[in-house]
Design a protein around this motif. Structure first.
Motif, short mmCIF file in Angstrom:
data_model
loop_
_atom_site.label_atom_id
_atom_site.label_comp_id
_atom_site.label_asym_id
_atom_site.label_seq_id
_atom_site.Cartn_x
_atom_site.Cartn_y
_atom_site.Cartn_z
N GLN A 37 0.83 -1.21 0.00
CA GLN A 37 0.00 0.00 0.00
C GLN A 37 0.87 1.26 0.00
OE1 GLN A 37 -3.41 -0.20 -0.46
NE2 GLN A 37 -2.97 1.91 -0.99
N ILE A 38 1.95 1.26 0.77
CA ILE A 38 2.87 2.40 0.77
C ILE A 38 3.38 2.64 -0.65
CG2 ILE A 38 5.19 3.15 1.46
CD1 ILE A 38 4.66 1.84 4.19
N LEU A 39 3.81 1.57 -1.32
CA LEU A 39 4.36 1.68 -2.67
C LEU A 39 3.31 2.13 -3.68
CD1 LEU A 39 6.57 -1.49 -2.45
CD2 LEU A 39 7.44 0.84 -2.83
N LEU A 40 2.10 1.59 -3.58
CA LEU A 40 1.03 1.99 -4.50
C LEU A 40 0.67 3.47 -4.32
CD1 LEU A 40 -1.26 -1.18 -4.35
CD2 LEU A 40 0.12 -0.41 -6.30
N ILE A 94 9.68 1.04 -8.12
CA ILE A 94 8.51 0.74 -7.29
C ILE A 94 7.76 -0.46 -7.86
CG2 ILE A 94 6.22 1.60 -6.63
CD1 ILE A 94 7.56 4.39 -6.30
N ASP A 95 7.58 -0.48 -9.19
CA ASP A 95 6.90 -1.63 -9.82
C ASP A 95 7.67 -2.93 -9.58
OD1 ASP A 95 4.76 -0.15 -10.80
OD2 ASP A 95 5.71 0.22 -12.75
N GLN A 96 8.99 -2.89 -9.67
CA GLN A 96 9.79 -4.08 -9.40
C GLN A 96 9.63 -4.54 -7.95
OE1 GLN A 96 13.64 -2.56 -10.52
NE2 GLN A 96 13.42 -3.17 -12.67
N THR A 97 9.56 -3.58 -7.03
CA THR A 97 9.40 -3.91 -5.62
C THR A 97 8.02 -4.51 -5.36
OG1 THR A 97 10.92 -2.10 -5.07
CG2 THR A 97 9.56 -2.98 -3.28
N ILE A 98 7.00 -3.98 -6.01
CA ILE A 98 5.65 -4.55 -5.88
C ILE A 98 5.64 -5.99 -6.39
CG2 ILE A 98 3.26 -4.40 -6.71
CD1 ILE A 98 3.60 -1.29 -6.56
N ASP A 99 6.36 -6.25 -7.47
CA ASP A 99 6.48 -7.62 -7.98
C ASP A 99 7.14 -8.53 -6.94
OD1 ASP A 99 5.27 -6.97 -10.39
OD2 ASP A 99 7.17 -6.78 -11.48
N GLN A 100 8.16 -8.02 -6.25
CA GLN A 100 8.81 -8.80 -5.19
C GLN A 100 7.80 -9.13 -4.08
OE1 GLN A 100 12.14 -6.20 -4.10
NE2 GLN A 100 13.49 -7.94 -4.56
#
Length: 146
Positions: A37-40, A94-100
């Motif tokens: 949620q923080i990343l989004l 951020i997108d890469q981190t969400i994938d993680q």
């Protein structure tokens, strides 16, 4: 009480710090959801900034007769575009981190495998190194100049 947000290219801090429960496992589903949620939210804020920049540049674009005015405007637009480019790269990270997070492969140092830590991840949600490995990497960078 939520923290105030920092500059757009900086950290996103408009969130409530995570309260770790008794005997809660590191990177539990609740923690993963907290960071997602923080990343989004951070990504949304950056995307809104991109939209504001586009509107600003379209509305404020003028063909000044005075070369100094024209140069000033071009420099202002150039600075904005460089900032947006850094933010574009940050959005990709951020997108890469969400994938993680989606793969449940988040929160552990990619160098040594230890827990990065809740508070470090709240300070830098896209962190991939624990503080020790990051410190060593920075020392090596200073020594080699790379």
């Amino acid at each position: 009480m939520p923290n105030e947000k920092a500059g757009s290219a900086g950290k996103f801090t408009n969130f409530t710090p995570y309260e770790i429960g008794d005997n809660e496992e590191y990177m539990s589903p609740a923690q993963l959801e907290h960071f997602k949620q923080i990343l989004l939210d951070w990504k949304q804020e950056l995307m809104e900034e991109v939209d504001r920049t586009m509107h600003h540049m379209q509305e404020d674009a003028a063909n000044y007769a005075d070369p100094s005015d024209r140069a000033t405007q071009e420099e202002e637009f150039s600075l904005e575009l460089r900032t947006r480019d850094r933010e574009r790269k940050l959005i990709k990270k951020i997108d890469q981190t969400i994938d993680q997070i989606d793969r449940e492969d988040y929160g552990f140092c990619e160098s040594c495998g230890v827990e990065i830590g809740i508070r470090r991840l709240e300070a830098r949600p896209t962190a991939t190194l624990c503080i020790d490995c990051k410190t060593l990497a920075e020392i090596r960078e200073k020594q080699t100049g790379i």
